[in-house]
Write an enzyme that holds these catalytic residues in place. Structure first.
Site, PDB file in Angstrom:
ATOM      1  N   LYS A  42      -0.546   2.670 -11.323  1.00  0.00           N
ATOM      2  CA  LYS A  42      -1.850   2.697 -11.986  1.00  0.00           C
ATOM      3  C   LYS A  42      -2.204   1.296 -12.454  1.00  0.00           C
ATOM      4  CE  LYS A  42      -1.356   7.410 -13.670  1.00  0.00           C
ATOM      5  NZ  LYS A  42      -1.220   8.273 -14.846  1.00  0.00           N
TER       6      LYS A  42
ATOM      7  N   HIS B 232       0.842  -1.201   0.000  1.00  0.00           N
ATOM      8  CA  HIS B 232       0.000   0.000   0.000  1.00  0.00           C
ATOM      9  C   HIS B 232       0.879   1.253   0.000  1.00  0.00           C
ATOM     10  CE1 HIS B 232       1.025   0.494   4.202  1.00  0.00           C
ATOM     11  NE2 HIS B 232       0.529  -0.700   4.483  1.00  0.00           N
TER      12      HIS B 232
END
Length: 167
Positions: free
Chosen positions: A148, A102
């Site tokens: 992305k 993360h």
């Protein structure tokens, strides 16, 4: 799937790679012991041994709560760090010095972790961070920084990663 088939499900994906076979066998065993509270208590020393040997000695962080599909291949599994909330599909390849996890958001919280599809090939020194999805059959080139989504059947390279071509 029976007990022994579960423990050895990554064995054939790591032929000629005893280190990968050993690490994934130990990882699957720690996952079995992590299922029930009583086995967590009984096998607590094994959890410590796993953490010391695999994470500290070999430098491969595969937390016991990590979700990985069958057939994972570890090539040169040194400096490999995977967050416990990452989801990795079946028949994927992870190479050395790869970080998957993360990222910290502006408000001080953390994003969700990546979801990696089936048959994904991740090169060496790759960083995959954030709440992203990598589609099935994707290839991530060495040294890429993926922030992305990567569509299925594509090749991504660079920093930041961009789609080079669709297969």
């Amino acid at each position: 799937m029976n007990f022994f088939a579960y423990l050895f499900q990554d064995w054939s994906a790591n032929r000629q790679n005893f280190k990968g076979q050993l690490v994934l066998f130990l990882f699957r065993l720690v996952q079995v012991f992590n299922r029930y509270t009583i086995t967590k208590i009984i096998f607590y020393p094994y959890f410590m041994l796993y953490r010391f040997f695999v994470e500290w000695h070999l430098g491969i962080e595969l937390p016991r709560k990590l979700t990985i599909g069958k057939g994972l291949s570890l090539y040169h599994g040194q400096a490999l760090v995977v967050n416990k909330s990452v989801i990795i599909g079946e028949n994927c390849v992870l190479r050395n010095s790869t970080t998957i996890g993360h990222k910290k958001l502006a408000n001080g919280t953390f994003s969700n972790c990546p979801r990696i599809g089936n048959n994904v090939d991740i090169g060496a020194n790759v960083c995959i961070i954030g709440d992203i999805t990598i589609g099935d059959n994707a290839i991530i080139g060495a040294g890429s920084v993926v922030i992305k989504d990567i569509p299925a059947n594509s090749i991504a390279v660079g920093n930041p990663a961009r789609i080079l071509e669709n297969k």
